[in-house]
Design a protein around this motif. Structure first.
Motif, PDB file in Angstrom:
ATOM      1  N   HIS A   1      36.173   9.813  76.320  1.00 38.71           N
ATOM      2  CA  HIS A   1      37.004   9.525  77.492  1.00 38.71           C
ATOM      3  C   HIS A   1      36.149   8.911  78.589  1.00 38.71           C
ATOM      4  O   HIS A   1      36.160   9.358  79.744  1.00 38.71           O
TER       5      HIS A   1
ATOM      6  N   CYS B   1      33.896  18.263  79.092  1.00 41.67           N
ATOM      7  CA  CYS B   1      33.475  17.698  77.798  1.00 41.67           C
ATOM      8  C   CYS B   1      34.536  16.844  77.136  1.00 41.67           C
ATOM      9  O   CYS B   1      34.269  16.237  76.088  1.00 41.67           O
TER      10      CYS B   1
ATOM     11  N   GLY C   1      38.762  25.700  80.737  1.00 42.90           N
ATOM     12  CA  GLY C   1      38.625  26.248  82.078  1.00 42.90           C
ATOM     13  C   GLY C   1      38.097  25.222  83.057  1.00 42.90           C
ATOM     14  O   GLY C   1      37.743  24.094  82.684  1.00 42.90           O
TER      15      GLY C   1
ATOM     16  N   TRP D   1      33.194  14.818  90.183  1.00 42.42           N
ATOM     17  CA  TRP D   1      33.990  15.508  91.210  1.00 42.42           C
ATOM     18  C   TRP D   1      33.957  17.020  91.002  1.00 42.42           C
ATOM     19  O   TRP D   1      34.228  17.764  91.931  1.00 42.42           O
TER      20      TRP D   1
HETATM   21  C1  LIG Z   1      36.579  10.814  82.347  1.00 43.28           C
HETATM   22  S1  LIG Z   1      36.886  12.250  81.366  1.00 43.28           S
HETATM   23  C2  LIG Z   1      35.297  12.496  80.611  1.00 43.28           C
HETATM   24  C3  LIG Z   1      35.342  13.425  79.421  1.00 43.28           C
HETATM   25  C4  LIG Z   1      34.051  13.528  78.620  1.00 43.28           C
HETATM   26  N1  LIG Z   1      32.933  13.958  79.430  1.00 43.28           N
HETATM   27  C5  LIG Z   1      33.740  12.214  77.975  1.00 43.28           C
HETATM   28  O1  LIG Z   1      32.884  11.494  78.520  1.00 43.28           O
HETATM   29  O2  LIG Z   1      34.362  11.881  76.948  1.00 43.28           O
HETATM   30  C6  LIG Z   1      36.979  13.531  82.578  1.00 43.28           C
HETATM   31  C7  LIG Z   1      37.215  14.896  81.975  1.00 43.28           C
HETATM   32  O3  LIG Z   1      37.119  15.849  83.015  1.00 43.28           O
HETATM   33  C8  LIG Z   1      38.012  16.903  82.718  1.00 43.28           C
HETATM   34  N2  LIG Z   1      38.154  17.643  83.966  1.00 43.28           N
HETATM   35  C9  LIG Z   1      38.672  17.227  85.144  1.00 43.28           C
HETATM   36  N3  LIG Z   1      38.534  18.179  86.091  1.00 43.28           N
HETATM   37  C10 LIG Z   1      37.903  19.228  85.492  1.00 43.28           C
HETATM   38  C11 LIG Z   1      37.465  20.499  85.937  1.00 43.28           C
HETATM   39  N4  LIG Z   1      37.637  20.894  87.201  1.00 43.28           N
HETATM   40  N5  LIG Z   1      36.863  21.316  85.058  1.00 43.28           N
HETATM   41  C12 LIG Z   1      36.684  20.942  83.752  1.00 43.28           C
HETATM   42  N6  LIG Z   1      37.078  19.730  83.281  1.00 43.28           N
HETATM   43  C13 LIG Z   1      37.669  18.883  84.137  1.00 43.28           C
HETATM   44  C14 LIG Z   1      39.229  16.182  82.192  1.00 43.28           C
HETATM   45  O4  LIG Z   1      40.100  17.025  81.473  1.00 43.28           O
HETATM   46  C15 LIG Z   1      38.569  15.126  81.316  1.00 43.28           C
HETATM   47  O5  LIG Z   1      38.366  15.594  80.013  1.00 43.28           O
END
Ligand SMILES: C[S@@+](CC[C@H](N)C(=O)[O-])C[C@H]1O[C@@H](n2cnc3c(N)ncnc32)[C@H](O)[C@@H]1O
Length: 248
Positions: A17, A45, A93, A114
């Protein structure tokens, strides 16, 4: 507590993602020269591709944390598919305050700074889980070219031109925070396309099968303009990379 459904629809086919391809993620895994049994913590992740493929290719062990139930479900399925479910685990979480029970060799947050309120806060958060001498991975956007018009800034999904740095400024920011940049793998325009353009087919297929869904009108309107907006702005102006850092 979950990721809004529109994100899951847009990225329904994505294993990664962010704007890195599987090849670039594999390059990063090789570049870090991780010892077998290295422990990795991956905050936000997504669908777990980093942990699952590095467990297969480099015998790492690790934990991923993400707020999306859909992505965590896919991460667990991917771990089973790759035969690494005994090496990696996934927790649903908020990663914003997540600190590993035992210090890890690699602590990462790709595309979600963020969660720590920005780069400095995310660096501080990841540091709390790292062993001395461990490697931190931060995936972050930057300006390839700094836009001069607010239309272009907004077209890049950014509020203010000051919200992103140019690449040298971002690298210098890591230095100012007290870290050596010891490796990096950058996205390019083609790998950005694999992230953004793949969303358009996902949305179109979903619209065809969910015409009466409450999200349909909004996603229909988005698909009308997203490709032109992307090639006009984000593809031209925004870079993205993963930076490997070690504390000085
Ligand atoms: C741009 S994607 C990146 C995902 C992964 N790191 C990758 O590179 O494939 C952002 C991710 O952050 C997760 N996310 C957003 N806010 C979050 C939070 N407060 N705690 C955990 N995950 C979060 C979303 O569900 C999403 O999977």
């Amino acid at each position: 507590m979950d990721l809004p459904r529109s994100f899951v629809i847009r990225e329904s086919s994505h294993r990664i993602h962010d704007p890195l391809t599987g090849e670039k993620l594999a390059t990063l895994g090789r570049a870090l020269r991780l010892p077998p049994e290295a422990r990795v913590l991956d905050l936000a992740c997504g669908s777990g591709e980093l942990l699952c493929t590095w467990a297969r290719d480099h015998r790492i062990t690790g934990t991923g944390v993400d707020i999306s139930t859909a992505f965590i479900g896919r991460a667990r399925a991917r771990a089973t598919e790759l035969g690494v479910a005994d090496r990696v685990g996934f927790v649903h979480g908020d990663a914003g305050g997540h600190v590993a029970d035992e210090p890890v060799d690699v602590a990462s947050c790709l595309g979600a700074s963020w969660i720590g309120g920005g780069v400095p806060g995310t660096v501080r958060l990841l540091q709390r889980s790292l062993k001395p001498g461990g490697i931190m991975l931060i995936g972050e956007p930057f300006w390839r070219r700094r836009p001069t018009e607010q239309d272009a800034v907004t077209g890049c999904h950014v509020d203010s031109v000051d919200d992103l740095l140019l690449l040298p400024g971002l690298v210098e920011q890591f230095g100012a925070l007290g870290y050596d940049v010891v490796e990096m793998v950058l996205a390019d325009q083609d790998s950005w396309d694999r992230y953004r353009a793949a969303q358009w087919l996902n949305v179109r297929r979903w619209l065809d099968t969910h015409p009466d869904d409450e999200l349909a009108a909004g996603l229909r309107a988005e698909l009308d303009t997203a490709p032109a907006r992307y090639v006009r702005y984000e593809r031209e102006y925004v870079g993205w990379g993963v930076f490997a850092l070690m504390r000085r």
